[in-house]
Design a protein around this motif. Structure first.
Motif, PDB file in Angstrom:
ATOM      1  N   LYS A  97       0.848  -1.184   0.000  1.00 40.66           N
ATOM      2  CA  LYS A  97       0.000   0.000   0.000  1.00 40.66           C
ATOM      3  C   LYS A  97       0.886   1.237   0.000  1.00 40.66           C
ATOM      4  O   LYS A  97       1.942   1.257   0.639  1.00 40.66           O
ATOM      5  N   ASN A  98       0.464   2.268  -0.714  1.00 42.65           N
ATOM      6  CA  ASN A  98       1.250   3.489  -0.806  1.00 42.65           C
ATOM      7  C   ASN A  98       1.538   4.053   0.581  1.00 42.65           C
ATOM      8  O   ASN A  98       0.635   4.267   1.382  1.00 42.65           O
ATOM      9  N   GLY A  99       2.834   4.247   0.832  1.00 37.40           N
ATOM     10  CA  GLY A  99       3.247   4.775   2.136  1.00 37.40           C
ATOM     11  C   GLY A  99       4.442   5.699   2.036  1.00 37.40           C
ATOM     12  O   GLY A  99       4.958   6.170   3.042  1.00 37.40           O
ATOM     13  N   GLY A 100       4.922   5.935   0.836  1.00 36.92           N
ATOM     14  CA  GLY A 100       6.060   6.826   0.655  1.00 36.92           C
ATOM     15  C   GLY A 100       7.375   6.076   0.571  1.00 36.92           C
ATOM     16  O   GLY A 100       7.462   4.877   0.850  1.00 36.92           O
ATOM     17  N   ILE A 101       8.413   6.833   0.199  1.00 37.39           N
ATOM     18  CA  ILE A 101       9.721   6.226  -0.050  1.00 37.39           C
ATOM     19  C   ILE A 101      10.328   5.620   1.207  1.00 37.39           C
ATOM     20  O   ILE A 101      10.959   4.565   1.157  1.00 37.39           O
ATOM     21  N   GLY A 102      10.139   6.242   2.355  1.00 36.31           N
ATOM     22  CA  GLY A 102      10.710   5.708   3.601  1.00 36.31           C
ATOM     23  C   GLY A 102      10.153   4.344   3.946  1.00 36.31           C
ATOM     24  O   GLY A 102      10.904   3.411   4.246  1.00 36.31           O
ATOM     25  N   SER A 103       8.842   4.204   3.886  1.00 34.17           N
ATOM     26  CA  SER A 103       8.234   2.906   4.222  1.00 34.17           C
ATOM     27  C   SER A 103       8.583   1.858   3.170  1.00 34.17           C
ATOM     28  O   SER A 103       8.755   0.681   3.492  1.00 34.17           O
ATOM     29  N   SER A 104       8.718   2.289   1.907  1.00 31.65           N
ATOM     30  CA  SER A 104       9.101   1.349   0.848  1.00 31.65           C
ATOM     31  C   SER A 104      10.523   0.848   1.042  1.00 31.65           C
ATOM     32  O   SER A 104      10.805  -0.341   0.894  1.00 31.65           O
ATOM     33  N   ARG A 105      11.428   1.758   1.366  1.00 33.74           N
ATOM     34  CA  ARG A 105      12.814   1.345   1.607  1.00 33.74           C
ATOM     35  C   ARG A 105      12.913   0.433   2.820  1.00 33.74           C
ATOM     36  O   ARG A 105      13.657  -0.555   2.798  1.00 33.74           O
ATOM     37  N   ASN A 106      12.187   0.746   3.869  1.00 34.51           N
ATOM     38  CA  ASN A 106      12.201  -0.117   5.055  1.00 34.51           C
ATOM     39  C   ASN A 106      11.641  -1.496   4.740  1.00 34.51           C
ATOM     40  O   ASN A 106      12.168  -2.513   5.218  1.00 34.51           O
ATOM     41  N   ALA A 107      10.597  -1.558   3.934  1.00 31.90           N
ATOM     42  CA  ALA A 107      10.024  -2.854   3.544  1.00 31.90           C
ATOM     43  C   ALA A 107      11.024  -3.647   2.711  1.00 31.90           C
ATOM     44  O   ALA A 107      11.183  -4.862   2.900  1.00 31.90           O
ATOM     45  N   GLY A 108      11.712  -2.985   1.794  1.00 35.93           N
ATOM     46  CA  GLY A 108      12.735  -3.654   0.995  1.00 35.93           C
ATOM     47  C   GLY A 108      13.899  -4.118   1.843  1.00 35.93           C
ATOM     48  O   GLY A 108      14.431  -5.221   1.661  1.00 35.93           O
ATOM     49  N   LEU A 109      14.287  -3.299   2.788  1.00 36.99           N
ATOM     50  CA  LEU A 109      15.387  -3.655   3.689  1.00 36.99           C
ATOM     51  C   LEU A 109      15.044  -4.890   4.512  1.00 36.99           C
ATOM     52  O   LEU A 109      15.902  -5.750   4.743  1.00 36.99           O
ATOM     53  N   ALA A 110      13.789  -5.014   4.916  1.00 33.37           N
ATOM     54  CA  ALA A 110      13.348  -6.196   5.672  1.00 33.37           C
ATOM     55  C   ALA A 110      13.450  -7.466   4.831  1.00 33.37           C
ATOM     56  O   ALA A 110      13.635  -8.564   5.372  1.00 33.37           O
ATOM     57  N   MET A 111      13.363  -7.348   3.527  1.00 26.71           N
ATOM     58  CA  MET A 111      13.458  -8.505   2.625  1.00 26.71           C
ATOM     59  C   MET A 111      14.894  -8.835   2.232  1.00 26.71           C
ATOM     60  O   MET A 111      15.174  -9.933   1.756  1.00 26.71           O
TER      61      MET A 111
END
Length: 162
Positions: A97-111
């Motif tokens: 879900k759209n949450g901005g670049i910070g939340s996207s980077r954090n989600a990618g980092l978790a993977m």
């Protein structure tokens, strides 16, 4: 003094190490070929996504994991991401879900499963040697770190150009 000789680092040097410095040096050498996780985040940037992803997949450094994080795009970006996932084993995709670049980077980092992480915006692209050059710079920094470590331990490591 009981020295252990290590030959053939990627920088063409021969190293003589003692004790704890030897162990530190082995850890540093192991980092030179570690996996790099490249995280690409984006929202509605289908226009540039192919060029960005292809620039990463065509790197001269091959130990790469590519994580594409779709931040709730409403254009063709999610479809493009899925096409890359199906075609390349090293590509992983997360749709969120759209949450901005910070939340996207954090989600990618978790993977990420790599030892190093590189963030790229999906409207940018890399030269084909970018990651290799980055890893070579990292190697030099690690050798410099080792030199500082050994300097503080007084003559536990000697460099010989071979």
């Amino acid at each position: 003094m009981n020295n252990t000789e290590l030959k053939g680092s990627s920088s063409g040097l021969v190293f003589f190490c003692v004790g704890a410095v030897y162990n530190e040096f082995i850890l540093i050498l192991e980092k030179f070929s570690e996996k790099v996780s490249v995280i690409v985040t984006g929202y509605n940037d289908e226009k540039y996504l192919d060029q960005c992803v292809n620039s990463i997949l065509n790197q001269t450094y091959s130990n790469i994991e590519l994580i594409l994080v779709d931040d709730g795009s409403t254009d063709n970006s999610p479809k493009i991401c899925e096409e890359y996932r199906q075609k390349y084993d090293q590509v992983r995709v997360l749709h969120k879900k759209n949450g901005g670049i910070g939340s996207s980077r954090n989600a990618g980092l978790a993977m990420a499963s790599g030892d190093y992480v590189l963030f790229i915006d999906n409207n940018n692209w890399l030269t084909e040697t970018h990651i290799e050059d980055w890893c070579n710079l990292l190697e030099k920094m690690l050798i410099f770190r080792l030199a500082i470590l050994t300097d503080s331990m007084k003559k536990n490591l000697h460099f010989y150009i071979g």
